[in-house]
Motif scaffolding. Structure first.
Motif, PDB file in Angstrom:
ATOM      1  N   ALA A 112       0.839  -1.205   0.000  1.00  0.00           N
ATOM      2  CA  ALA A 112       0.000   0.000   0.000  1.00  0.00           C
ATOM      3  C   ALA A 112       0.872   1.252   0.000  1.00  0.00           C
ATOM      4  O   ALA A 112       0.588   2.211  -0.723  1.00  0.00           O
ATOM      5  CB  ALA A 112      -0.929  -0.006   1.210  1.00  0.00           C
ATOM      6  N   GLU A 113       1.929   1.246   0.785  1.00  0.00           N
ATOM      7  CA  GLU A 113       2.836   2.390   0.787  1.00  0.00           C
ATOM      8  C   GLU A 113       3.508   2.556  -0.570  1.00  0.00           C
ATOM      9  O   GLU A 113       3.663   3.658  -1.065  1.00  0.00           O
ATOM     10  CB  GLU A 113       3.891   2.227   1.879  1.00  0.00           C
ATOM     11  CG  GLU A 113       3.363   2.387   3.278  1.00  0.00           C
ATOM     12  CD  GLU A 113       4.427   2.116   4.337  1.00  0.00           C
ATOM     13  OE1 GLU A 113       5.622   1.997   3.981  1.00  0.00           O
ATOM     14  OE2 GLU A 113       4.059   2.008   5.515  1.00  0.00           O
ATOM     15  N   PHE A 114       3.910   1.427  -1.174  1.00  0.00           N
ATOM     16  CA  PHE A 114       4.556   1.485  -2.482  1.00  0.00           C
ATOM     17  C   PHE A 114       3.587   2.000  -3.537  1.00  0.00           C
ATOM     18  O   PHE A 114       3.953   2.828  -4.365  1.00  0.00           O
ATOM     19  CB  PHE A 114       5.081   0.103  -2.865  1.00  0.00           C
ATOM     20  CG  PHE A 114       5.732   0.071  -4.211  1.00  0.00           C
ATOM     21  CD1 PHE A 114       6.977   0.649  -4.404  1.00  0.00           C
ATOM     22  CD2 PHE A 114       5.094  -0.532  -5.291  1.00  0.00           C
ATOM     23  CE1 PHE A 114       7.581   0.619  -5.644  1.00  0.00           C
ATOM     24  CE2 PHE A 114       5.683  -0.555  -6.529  1.00  0.00           C
ATOM     25  CZ  PHE A 114       6.933   0.019  -6.715  1.00  0.00           C
ATOM     26  N   ARG A 115       2.353   1.497  -3.506  1.00  0.00           N
ATOM     27  CA  ARG A 115       1.348   1.978  -4.464  1.00  0.00           C
ATOM     28  C   ARG A 115       1.080   3.464  -4.263  1.00  0.00           C
ATOM     29  O   ARG A 115       0.929   4.209  -5.217  1.00  0.00           O
ATOM     30  CB  ARG A 115       0.049   1.192  -4.312  1.00  0.00           C
ATOM     31  CG  ARG A 115       0.088  -0.139  -4.965  1.00  0.00           C
ATOM     32  CD  ARG A 115      -1.302  -0.757  -5.025  1.00  0.00           C
ATOM     33  NE  ARG A 115      -1.157  -2.192  -4.883  1.00  0.00           N
ATOM     34  CZ  ARG A 115      -1.652  -2.926  -3.905  1.00  0.00           C
ATOM     35  NH1 ARG A 115      -2.385  -2.354  -2.963  1.00  0.00           N
ATOM     36  NH2 ARG A 115      -1.459  -4.214  -3.852  1.00  0.00           N
ATOM     37  N   GLY A 116       1.005   3.898  -3.022  1.00  0.00           N
ATOM     38  CA  GLY A 116       0.761   5.303  -2.730  1.00  0.00           C
ATOM     39  C   GLY A 116       1.889   6.177  -3.249  1.00  0.00           C
ATOM     40  O   GLY A 116       1.658   7.212  -3.875  1.00  0.00           O
ATOM     41  N   SER A 117       3.121   5.771  -3.045  1.00  0.00           N
ATOM     42  CA  SER A 117       4.248   6.575  -3.523  1.00  0.00           C
ATOM     43  C   SER A 117       4.381   6.482  -5.032  1.00  0.00           C
ATOM     44  O   SER A 117       4.696   7.460  -5.694  1.00  0.00           O
ATOM     45  CB  SER A 117       5.546   6.135  -2.844  1.00  0.00           C
ATOM     46  OG  SER A 117       5.854   4.804  -3.211  1.00  0.00           O
ATOM     47  N   GLN A 132       1.854   5.955  -7.134  1.00  0.00           N
ATOM     48  CA  GLN A 132       0.729   6.708  -7.707  1.00  0.00           C
ATOM     49  C   GLN A 132       1.019   8.197  -7.652  1.00  0.00           C
ATOM     50  O   GLN A 132       0.718   8.932  -8.581  1.00  0.00           O
ATOM     51  CB  GLN A 132      -0.571   6.394  -6.959  1.00  0.00           C
ATOM     52  CG  GLN A 132      -1.149   5.050  -7.274  1.00  0.00           C
ATOM     53  CD  GLN A 132      -2.398   4.762  -6.462  1.00  0.00           C
ATOM     54  OE1 GLN A 132      -2.775   5.543  -5.595  1.00  0.00           O
ATOM     55  NE2 GLN A 132      -3.034   3.640  -6.749  1.00  0.00           N
ATOM     56  N   PHE A 133       1.656   8.640  -6.561  1.00  0.00           N
ATOM     57  CA  PHE A 133       2.013  10.054  -6.465  1.00  0.00           C
ATOM     58  C   PHE A 133       3.019  10.410  -7.550  1.00  0.00           C
ATOM     59  O   PHE A 133       2.894  11.424  -8.227  1.00  0.00           O
ATOM     60  CB  PHE A 133       2.594  10.345  -5.076  1.00  0.00           C
ATOM     61  CG  PHE A 133       3.048  11.764  -4.916  1.00  0.00           C
ATOM     62  CD1 PHE A 133       2.115  12.783  -4.771  1.00  0.00           C
ATOM     63  CD2 PHE A 133       4.395  12.092  -4.927  1.00  0.00           C
ATOM     64  CE1 PHE A 133       2.527  14.097  -4.633  1.00  0.00           C
ATOM     65  CE2 PHE A 133       4.798  13.396  -4.788  1.00  0.00           C
ATOM     66  CZ  PHE A 133       3.866  14.403  -4.637  1.00  0.00           C
ATOM     67  N   THR A 134       4.005   9.557  -7.766  1.00  0.00           N
ATOM     68  CA  THR A 134       5.003   9.787  -8.813  1.00  0.00           C
ATOM     69  C   THR A 134       4.355   9.738 -10.184  1.00  0.00           C
ATOM     70  O   THR A 134       4.637  10.554 -11.058  1.00  0.00           O
ATOM     71  CB  THR A 134       6.111   8.722  -8.715  1.00  0.00           C
ATOM     72  OG1 THR A 134       6.618   8.708  -7.386  1.00  0.00           O
ATOM     73  CG2 THR A 134       7.232   9.012  -9.687  1.00  0.00           C
ATOM     74  N   ALA A 135       3.453   8.799 -10.385  1.00  0.00           N
ATOM     75  CA  ALA A 135       2.776   8.676 -11.673  1.00  0.00           C
ATOM     76  C   ALA A 135       1.870   9.873 -11.924  1.00  0.00           C
ATOM     77  O   ALA A 135       1.780  10.372 -13.044  1.00  0.00           O
ATOM     78  CB  ALA A 135       1.959   7.394 -11.722  1.00  0.00           C
ATOM     79  N   LEU A 136       1.195  10.372 -10.889  1.00  0.00           N
ATOM     80  CA  LEU A 136       0.324  11.536 -11.059  1.00  0.00           C
ATOM     81  C   LEU A 136       1.135  12.782 -11.378  1.00  0.00           C
ATOM     82  O   LEU A 136       0.715  13.632 -12.159  1.00  0.00           O
ATOM     83  CB  LEU A 136      -0.518  11.771  -9.799  1.00  0.00           C
ATOM     84  CG  LEU A 136      -1.660  10.787  -9.561  1.00  0.00           C
ATOM     85  CD1 LEU A 136      -2.319  11.087  -8.207  1.00  0.00           C
ATOM     86  CD2 LEU A 136      -2.677  10.859 -10.666  1.00  0.00           C
ATOM     87  N   ALA A 137       2.300  12.883 -10.778  1.00  0.00           N
ATOM     88  CA  ALA A 137       3.138  14.060 -11.023  1.00  0.00           C
ATOM     89  C   ALA A 137       3.649  14.080 -12.462  1.00  0.00           C
ATOM     90  O   ALA A 137       3.727  15.132 -13.084  1.00  0.00           O
ATOM     91  CB  ALA A 137       4.307  14.087 -10.048  1.00  0.00           C
TER      92      ALA A 137
END
Length: 142
Positions: free
Chosen positions: A113-118, A120-125
């Protein structure tokens, strides 16, 4: 001699099977010891049938086969008790392993979950530029 040949061969075959199972590592040594003792006792009783009659008279049992049956019942109760003890140990180990697996599974899910969250943040940026390219590519093909 004819009456002792069949039990002697049976006991010899039993000892041979136990030794072969131990050799192939199918049967563990701690369990094989009990069966080898039983097989050796059966070989002795088959080789010397008067021994059982003498022991039964010494103990006070009238019929030798009754002593043999009583010894077999005691032996089977001992085997059942030992197997129940082994089963209890295995159940405790199984419960401990299940608890450890649950803890590890929770840790892995938390890390995912932490990896997906980080990610996803990188992918959104960095996602806006590729999306715009895809849209411009789709307009060109129209």
């Amino acid at each position: 001699m004819g009456n002792t040949l069949a039990p002697f061969i049976f006991a010899l075959v039993m000892v041979g099977i136990v030794l072969e199972l131990v050799r192939r590592k199918i049967f563990r040594e701690k369990y094989a010891a009990l069966w080898l003792i039983i097989g050796a006792s059966a070989l002795i009783l088959a080789g010397f049938p008067d021994l059982l009659a003498g022991v039964s008279k010494l103990v006070g049992v009238q019929v030798a086969s009754n002593l043999l049956f009583a010894l077999c019942i005691v032996l089977l109760l001992g085997v059942c008790l030992h197997l129940s003890w082994e089963l209890s140990v295995v159940e405790d180990e199984n419960r401990t392993l299940a608890e450890e697996v649950a803890i590890l599974r929770t840790s892995v899910e938390r890390l995912e979950a932490e990896f997906r969250g980080s990610s996803q943040f990188t992918a959104l940026a960095g996602q806006q530029a590729p999306v715009q390219r895809e849209e411009s590519d789709s307009h060109r093909s129209d």
